[in-house]
Design a protein around this motif. Sequence first.
Motif, PDB file in Angstrom:
ATOM      1  N   MET A 103       0.824  -1.178   0.000  1.00  0.00           N
ATOM      2  CA  MET A 103       0.000   0.000   0.000  1.00  0.00           C
ATOM      3  C   MET A 103       0.871   1.246   0.000  1.00  0.00           C
ATOM      4  SD  MET A 103      -3.107   1.066   2.525  1.00  0.00           S
ATOM      5  CE  MET A 103      -3.718  -0.572   2.455  1.00  0.00           C
ATOM      6  N   LEU A 104       1.935   1.237   0.785  1.00  0.00           N
ATOM      7  CA  LEU A 104       2.821   2.395   0.808  1.00  0.00           C
ATOM      8  C   LEU A 104       3.474   2.603  -0.548  1.00  0.00           C
ATOM      9  CD1 LEU A 104       4.486   1.941   4.302  1.00  0.00           C
ATOM     10  CD2 LEU A 104       2.694   3.562   3.664  1.00  0.00           C
ATOM     11  N   ALA A 105       3.824   1.517  -1.208  1.00  0.00           N
ATOM     12  CA  ALA A 105       4.417   1.627  -2.537  1.00  0.00           C
ATOM     13  C   ALA A 105       3.430   2.254  -3.523  1.00  0.00           C
ATOM     14  CB  ALA A 105       4.874   0.270  -3.031  1.00  0.00           C
ATOM     15  N   LEU A 106       2.165   1.868  -3.422  1.00  0.00           N
ATOM     16  CA  LEU A 106       1.145   2.449  -4.301  1.00  0.00           C
ATOM     17  C   LEU A 106       1.002   3.949  -4.052  1.00  0.00           C
ATOM     18  CD1 LEU A 106      -1.630  -0.283  -4.035  1.00  0.00           C
ATOM     19  CD2 LEU A 106      -0.225   0.228  -6.029  1.00  0.00           C
ATOM     20  N   LEU A 107       0.950   4.327  -2.792  1.00  0.00           N
ATOM     21  CA  LEU A 107       0.807   5.741  -2.454  1.00  0.00           C
ATOM     22  C   LEU A 107       2.024   6.547  -2.900  1.00  0.00           C
ATOM     23  CD1 LEU A 107      -0.764   5.298   1.071  1.00  0.00           C
ATOM     24  CD2 LEU A 107      -1.906   6.287  -0.923  1.00  0.00           C
ATOM     25  N   SER A 108       3.214   5.986  -2.699  1.00  0.00           N
ATOM     26  CA  SER A 108       4.417   6.720  -3.093  1.00  0.00           C
ATOM     27  C   SER A 108       4.548   6.816  -4.606  1.00  0.00           C
ATOM     28  CB  SER A 108       5.665   6.082  -2.488  1.00  0.00           C
ATOM     29  OG  SER A 108       5.916   4.828  -3.069  1.00  0.00           O
ATOM     30  N   ALA A 109       3.904   5.897  -5.321  1.00  0.00           N
ATOM     31  CA  ALA A 109       3.920   5.939  -6.779  1.00  0.00           C
ATOM     32  C   ALA A 109       2.863   6.895  -7.344  1.00  0.00           C
ATOM     33  CB  ALA A 109       3.711   4.545  -7.346  1.00  0.00           C
ATOM     34  N   ILE A 145      -6.830   3.034  -4.923  1.00  0.00           N
ATOM     35  CA  ILE A 145      -6.500   1.898  -4.068  1.00  0.00           C
ATOM     36  C   ILE A 145      -7.772   1.163  -3.646  1.00  0.00           C
ATOM     37  CG2 ILE A 145      -5.549   1.227  -1.827  1.00  0.00           C
ATOM     38  CD1 ILE A 145      -3.508   3.534  -2.220  1.00  0.00           C
ATOM     39  N   LEU A 146      -8.778   1.912  -3.236  1.00  0.00           N
ATOM     40  CA  LEU A 146     -10.024   1.279  -2.799  1.00  0.00           C
ATOM     41  C   LEU A 146     -10.734   0.587  -3.955  1.00  0.00           C
ATOM     42  CD1 LEU A 146     -11.371   3.982  -0.327  1.00  0.00           C
ATOM     43  CD2 LEU A 146     -10.110   1.878   0.192  1.00  0.00           C
ATOM     44  N   GLU A 147     -10.585   1.104  -5.159  1.00  0.00           N
ATOM     45  CA  GLU A 147     -11.188   0.462  -6.332  1.00  0.00           C
ATOM     46  C   GLU A 147     -10.457  -0.841  -6.665  1.00  0.00           C
ATOM     47  OE1 GLU A 147     -11.336   1.520 -11.002  1.00  0.00           O
ATOM     48  OE2 GLU A 147     -12.165   3.057  -9.660  1.00  0.00           O
ATOM     49  N   ASP A 148      -9.120  -0.818  -6.565  1.00  0.00           N
ATOM     50  CA  ASP A 148      -8.331  -2.004  -6.885  1.00  0.00           C
ATOM     51  C   ASP A 148      -8.415  -3.073  -5.800  1.00  0.00           C
ATOM     52  OD1 ASP A 148      -7.547  -0.847  -9.261  1.00  0.00           O
ATOM     53  OD2 ASP A 148      -5.579  -0.215  -8.522  1.00  0.00           O
ATOM     54  N   TYR A 149      -8.657  -2.652  -4.579  1.00  0.00           N
ATOM     55  CA  TYR A 149      -8.736  -3.567  -3.444  1.00  0.00           C
ATOM     56  C   TYR A 149     -10.055  -3.327  -2.704  1.00  0.00           C
ATOM     57  CZ  TYR A 149      -3.798  -4.043  -4.463  1.00  0.00           C
ATOM     58  OH  TYR A 149      -2.606  -4.268  -5.100  1.00  0.00           O
ATOM     59  N   PRO A 150     -11.169  -3.850  -3.238  1.00  0.00           N
ATOM     60  CA  PRO A 150     -12.486  -3.538  -2.689  1.00  0.00           C
ATOM     61  C   PRO A 150     -12.716  -4.038  -1.260  1.00  0.00           C
ATOM     62  CG  PRO A 150     -12.643  -5.216  -4.392  1.00  0.00           C
ATOM     63  CD  PRO A 150     -11.231  -4.725  -4.397  1.00  0.00           C
ATOM     64  N   TYR A 151     -11.873  -4.933  -0.796  1.00  0.00           N
ATOM     65  CA  TYR A 151     -12.031  -5.428   0.577  1.00  0.00           C
ATOM     66  C   TYR A 151     -11.416  -4.472   1.601  1.00  0.00           C
ATOM     67  CZ  TYR A 151      -7.425  -7.147  -0.802  1.00  0.00           C
ATOM     68  OH  TYR A 151      -6.155  -7.242  -1.294  1.00  0.00           O
TER      69      TYR A 151
END
Length: 45
Positions: free
Chosen positions: A1-7, A14-20
């Motif tokens: 998740m941190l990698a996604l945010l830093s990118a 993020i919520l769309e890609d990981y609906p859970y």
Amino acid sequence: MLALLSAGADLEEILEDYPYLEEADVRACLKYASLQADHAILVAA
């Protein structure tokens, strides 16, 4: 998740890609990371 945010991913992506996940999960991850980065590191001499 941190990698996604830093990118540059935003919360909605993020919520769309990981609906859970929920917004609170992302915020908890950020809080945990900030707490881990904010502590003294002792080096034995």
